[in-house]
Design an enzyme around this catalytic site. Structure first.
Site, PDB file in Angstrom:
ATOM      1  N   LYS A 149      -8.355  -2.287  -8.765  1.00 36.49           N
ATOM      2  CA  LYS A 149      -8.929  -3.014  -7.627  1.00 36.49           C
ATOM      3  C   LYS A 149     -10.212  -2.340  -7.153  1.00 36.49           C
ATOM      4  CE  LYS A 149      -7.529  -4.917  -3.116  1.00 36.49           C
ATOM      5  NZ  LYS A 149      -8.652  -4.438  -2.297  1.00 36.49           N
ATOM      6  N   HIS A 187     -13.701  -3.929  -0.913  1.00 42.55           N
ATOM      7  CA  HIS A 187     -12.756  -3.326   0.035  1.00 42.55           C
ATOM      8  C   HIS A 187     -12.867  -3.976   1.414  1.00 42.55           C
ATOM      9  CE1 HIS A 187     -10.089   0.362   0.012  1.00 42.55           C
ATOM     10  NE2 HIS A 187      -9.954  -0.064   1.240  1.00 42.55           N
ATOM     11  N   THR A 227      -6.373   1.427  -6.479  1.00 44.57           N
ATOM     12  CA  THR A 227      -7.576   1.190  -5.672  1.00 44.57           C
ATOM     13  C   THR A 227      -8.410   2.458  -5.699  1.00 44.57           C
ATOM     14  OG1 THR A 227      -6.375  -0.322  -4.215  1.00 44.57           O
ATOM     15  CG2 THR A 227      -8.466   0.549  -3.403  1.00 44.57           C
ATOM     16  N   TYR A 270      -3.792   4.972  -4.295  1.00 46.53           N
ATOM     17  CA  TYR A 270      -5.101   5.601  -4.372  1.00 46.53           C
ATOM     18  C   TYR A 270      -4.992   6.803  -5.307  1.00 46.53           C
ATOM     19  CZ  TYR A 270      -6.431   2.839  -0.270  1.00 46.53           C
ATOM     20  OH  TYR A 270      -6.708   1.821   0.582  1.00 46.53           O
ATOM     21  N   SER A 278       0.827  -1.202   0.000  1.00 42.51           N
ATOM     22  CA  SER A 278       0.000   0.000   0.000  1.00 42.51           C
ATOM     23  C   SER A 278       0.863   1.254   0.000  1.00 42.51           C
ATOM     24  CB  SER A 278      -0.904  -0.007   1.250  1.00 42.51           C
ATOM     25  OG  SER A 278      -1.583   1.228   1.379  1.00 42.51           O
TER      26      SER A 278
END
Length: 413
Positions: free
Chosen positions: A269, A293, A163, A137, A115
């Protein structure tokens, strides 16, 4: 002076459920609560697991094969078992965090998802030798995103996961755990009653202070600007909150930019709908993850496993489809593959293993799932996960949730 850990490492555990229980006992309540909670009433996080129990298997009594293979190729990489590490942010369950997880992924020959909200830098993680996919993100301006993509590529990552489904619902029926802005003396005093009884966890996180004199922090090093300081979790959240949501043109730009920088796979995702999956194909992605999620997004979204077959059938072999959400057993992996997924991604399961026993605990979780996959293949008399099909399952009527089906052409005329 050398300090010895007065607590022995946890021994091997035989299931993800046991890993979860050990994590519950080891972790302070707010930390454990953050792992298990979903948004609002928790409807989606509950359905993620319950839906797997609705699917049955159709075993053979004779004809099992002596050799069985779990190897598969996904996102251009061959992995030993169809279980991938899903990116999760700020892994405060263990001081080694993402580095320990990456070492476990490398040891078991699978992909490590990292992440951009991680507690360890992308350079530290790729140094483990793990095949690392960097997750982003849609936060900050385009120049900032390019800088982060470039850094990830320069560090040696092998793919990018975007994501885009995160809505960060604040309305949890059971309340949200307290997360300090930073770990300073004031925060330690305030949180002391919640951690005082968790001796093993305190000992582990005191290691950095004993060795360096510095307290562990809750920053996101992968979001640090060149030559600048890493933001706190709340600083990273503020950046996301103030960034306008992306359009499909933005997704295409992100994919094209990553291709120019790296040339490695781009994965989207958080896909729940057939029409979104088809738009993702049009945008040129290499793969998608069918996901809600982990139940931490829009509560009421169906379980991810319910959406796998409609989406995989719609996109066919144009892109790789994986899923995440609720995987706790090897048989869950088998069910997802039978419905059309190439692999699954796990989140909570490996975090519980990490909390229970560090790197060895993550390897333990991966081994438990691999063992369950092998048992299911044996019972189904199959030689490979590639042979799994819907007919190997007992699927109740109405199980699938086909969201966003394109309108038939004759209905539009």
């Amino acid at each position: 002076m050398k300090f010895e850990n007065p607590w022995k490492q946890n021994p091997w555990f035989e299931s993800v459920a046991v890993a979860q229980e050990r994590a519950r006992k080891r972790l302070p309540q707010p930390v454990y609560g953050a792992l298990v909670a979903g948004s609002e009433r928790g409807q989606s996080v509950t359905d993620n697991q319950a839906a797997f129990a609705e699917l049955g298997l159709a075993p053979h009594v004779v004809g099992q094969l002596p050799e069985r293979s779990q190897s598969t190729t996904v996102f251009g990489h061959t992995i030993g078992s169809p279980v991938i590490i899903s990116p999760t942010g700020v892994q405060a369950v263990h001081p080694d965090g993402e580095v320990a997880v990456a070492r476990a992924a490398a040891a078991r020959g699978t992909i490590m998802g990292l992440s951009n909200f991680a507690s360890k830098s992308v350079e530290e993680v790729t140094a483990t030798g793990a095949t690392t996919f960097f997750q982003m993100y849609w936060t900050g301006d385009r120049d900032t995103m390019i800088q982060r993509m470039t850094r990830a590529h320069d560090a040696g990552t092998k793919g990018l996961i975007a994501t885009l489904d995160w809505s960060f619902s604040m309305g949890r029926d059971w309340g949200s755990p307290e997360i300090p802005e930073k770990v300073d003396l004031k925060a330690m005093i305030r949180l002391a009653p919640k951690v005082a009884t968790k001796g093993r966890w305190m000992w582990q996180f005191g290691r950095e202070f004993r060795e360096t004199g510095r307290l562990p922090d809750l920053t996101a090093p992968n979001l640090a600007p060149p030559g600048g300081a890493a933001p706190t979790f709340f600083g990273a959240y503020y950046e996301w909150m103030t960034t306008p949501p992306p359009t499909w043109d933005d997704v295409a730009w992100m994919r094209e930019t990553w291709q120019q920088i790296s040339g490695t796979p781009f994965v989207l995702k958080g896909v729940c709908r057939v029409d979104d999956a088809l738009r993702a194909v049009d945008a040129g992605v290499a793969g998608i993850s069918v996901s809600n999620h982990g139940g931490n997004n829009l509560d009421g979204t169906p379980a991810a496993i319910r959406m796998v077959r409609p989406i995989s059938e719609a996109v066919g072999d144009q892109i790789d489809v994986v899923m995440d959400g609720g995987v706790r057993r090897g048989s869950d992996v088998v069910k997802a593959l039978a419905l059309g997924a190439k692999a699954v991604m796990i989140g909570r399961a490996y975090l519980w293993g990490l909390a229970a026993n560090g790197q060895a605990g993550v390897e333990n979780v991966l081994d438990v799932l691999s063992g369950g996959v092998d048992s299911a293949l044996r019972g189904l008399a199959l030689s490979s996960t590639a042979e799994l099909r819907p007919e190997h399952l007992l699927i109740p009527d109405g199980f699938d949730r086909a969201l966003g089906l394109p309108e038939p052409a004759d209905a539009r005329s």
